[in-house]
Structures are given as C-alpha cells and as structure tokens.
Scaffold this motif. Structure first.
Motif, short mmCIF file in Angstrom:
data_model
loop_
_atom_site.label_atom_id
_atom_site.label_comp_id
_atom_site.label_asym_id
_atom_site.label_seq_id
_atom_site.Cartn_x
_atom_site.Cartn_y
_atom_site.Cartn_z
N MET A 1 0.86 -1.17 0.00
CA MET A 1 0.00 0.00 0.00
C MET A 1 0.90 1.23 0.00
SD MET A 1 -3.26 -0.15 2.52
CE MET A 1 -4.81 -0.82 1.99
N LYS B 1 1.06 5.69 -0.71
CA LYS B 1 0.23 6.90 -0.84
C LYS B 1 0.05 7.25 -2.32
CE LYS B 1 4.19 9.96 0.08
NZ LYS B 1 4.71 11.00 0.99
N SER B 2 -1.15 7.68 -2.66
CA SER B 2 -1.52 7.91 -4.06
C SER B 2 -0.68 8.98 -4.74
CB SER B 2 -3.01 8.29 -4.15
OG SER B 2 -3.29 9.42 -3.34
N VAL C 1 -3.17 4.18 -2.42
CA VAL C 1 -4.25 4.32 -1.46
C VAL C 1 -4.34 5.79 -1.08
CG1 VAL C 1 -2.69 3.80 0.48
CG2 VAL C 1 -5.17 3.60 0.78
N ASP C 2 -5.55 6.31 -1.04
CA ASP C 2 -5.78 7.70 -0.64
C ASP C 2 -5.94 7.72 0.87
OD1 ASP C 2 -6.56 10.28 -0.18
OD2 ASP C 2 -8.04 10.35 -1.80
N ARG C 3 -4.93 8.19 1.57
CA ARG C 3 -4.93 8.15 3.03
C ARG C 3 -5.93 9.10 3.65
NH1 ARG C 3 1.63 8.16 3.91
NH2 ARG C 3 2.02 5.99 3.36
N THR D 1 -11.69 7.05 3.12
CA THR D 1 -11.87 5.60 3.14
C THR D 1 -11.81 5.13 1.69
OG1 THR D 1 -13.27 5.75 5.11
CG2 THR D 1 -13.37 3.71 3.84
N ASP D 2 -10.66 4.68 1.28
CA ASP D 2 -10.43 4.32 -0.12
C ASP D 2 -10.96 2.90 -0.38
OD1 ASP D 2 -9.44 3.73 -2.65
OD2 ASP D 2 -7.58 4.86 -2.34
N GLY E 1 0.02 4.50 9.16
CA GLY E 1 -0.62 5.35 8.15
C GLY E 1 0.21 6.53 7.69
N THR E 2 1.39 6.74 8.28
CA THR E 2 2.23 7.85 7.88
C THR E 2 3.65 7.59 8.35
OG1 THR E 2 2.49 10.27 7.95
CG2 THR E 2 1.86 9.20 10.01
N LYS F 1 -3.72 2.31 12.67
CA LYS F 1 -4.99 2.44 11.97
C LYS F 1 -5.75 1.11 12.02
CE LYS F 1 -3.87 6.62 10.78
NZ LYS F 1 -4.48 7.78 11.46
#
Length: 201
Positions: A64, A66-67, A87-89, A92-93, A116-117, A128
């Motif tokens: 996964m 980041k987009s 994935v768009d963080r 809710t992708d 998540g980061t 997450k």
C-alpha cells in the motif's frame, strides 16, 4: 511483464542499494514462502518499502503506497512494477480496500505500514484499523517487523522480522462474527505489543 521489470530492477540496483543502505535484516526465515500473509512494519522513511522489496527474496509483496507517488506516470509505473498500489490516506479508499482483500484471498503477501504515515523517530504511533480488519476478514497471519531507526544513506541500521501469528486466535475472535470497535481495539493492542517486543529486541 511487471514481474520481469521488478526482477531486472532488482538485479540492477541490488549492489548499489546494499552499499547505500547497509541494513542488517534479522528474521527473514520468519516469512512463510507461500500463503497469504500481512507483513506489518513501522514507517520512518520513504525508502522503507524499497528496503523490504530489495532485501526479502523469499516473498514478493504488494505494498500500500500513498496515491501522490503515482501522479507521475513513469514513477507510478516503477512503483507498480515492484508491487505497490495507491491508497488515498485522506479518505476511506474503497478501491484500495477491495484490492487488498483481493490479494489476500488470492493467497498473496501484502505489506502494510499500519501507522498510516511516516514518523520521525522509532517510537510507534497509534495504529490504523485497516490491518486489523484485513487480518480478521481473511484469516491472514500477521508478520510483525520493525526498523530500529530511520533509514538513512550510508548509515548502518537493523530491520527485525518477528514470528507470524494468528490475530483472531490471540484475541479470541471467531471468523464471521461482527468486527466491533472493541474487537479492533483488542487487535491493535496485540499488534502494537508484538511490534514493541521487536523494538525492545
């Protein structure tokens, strides 16, 4: 085609990456060669997934990412070739969620950074919910792992990989039951403790 490109990139960059990022990897044998698994790691540098891709040969992972990394078409193609998907963080992708569940149902290996980061230190952040839900819905074993310090060029580091474990068994969850907030929190607590164990060495 992408598997071939990934192999070519690995051949080209293996030695340069070993020299630039002299990371000692401990516990490679803890990663099963076959079957669905979720590799979970802390995240301090954009290079982390590259290190995992480059240093763990026993499995090829789906990552996964980041987009924003896919906005450039060429960069997006390279990232896709080594197994990354966007994935768009900030939302809710649903597309990324379905893709992740699909990979696991196909008995593939997925790598997730559950904080998540990226973090600036080796301290862990609140996890997450996603990784807990993925593991419980698909019955996938989780393999915890931990970068002991931020990955920097020409700096020795260590990446520890722990034993795989069954999250549902750890928290007494039965597949098919509702995944409540309490279940998720129990799962996060177990996973964070597993990662802390690796951090403590």
């Amino acid at each position: 085609m992408r598997r071939v490109i990934s192999f070519i990139l690995l051949v080209i960059f293996y030695i340069p990456l070993r020299l630039i990022y002299p990371i000692r990897v401990v516990g490679r044998k803890n990663i099963p060669r076959k079957g669905k698994i979720i590799l979970v790691s802390n995240h301090q540098s954009n290079v982390d997934p590259v290190i995992i891709w480059h240093r763990i040969f026993r499995r090829r992972f789906k990552y996964m990412a980041k987009s924003s990394l896919f906005k450039n078409k060429f960069a997006g193609f390279i990232f896709s070739s080594i197994g990354a998907y966007p994935v768009d963080r900030g939302t809710t992708d649903i597309k990324a969620i379905k893709k992740t569940l699909g990979f696991l149902k196909e008995e593939k290996a997925v790598c997730i950074f559950p904080e998540g980061t990226r973090l600036k230190t080796a301290e862990t952040n609140e996890l997450k919910n996603g990784v807990i839900i993925f593991a419980l819905k698909t019955g996938s074993p989780i393999v915890p792992s931990f970068f002991q310090k931020k990955t920097r060029p020409f700096t020795f580091g260590r990446y520890d990989i722990g034993q795989p474990f069954d999250l549902a068994q750890e928290i007494g969850y039965t597949k098919g039951d509702k995944i409540t907030d309490e279940v998720i929190e129990a799962g996060k607590k177990v996973l964070q403790e597993k990662m802390f164990e690796l951090k403590r060495g």
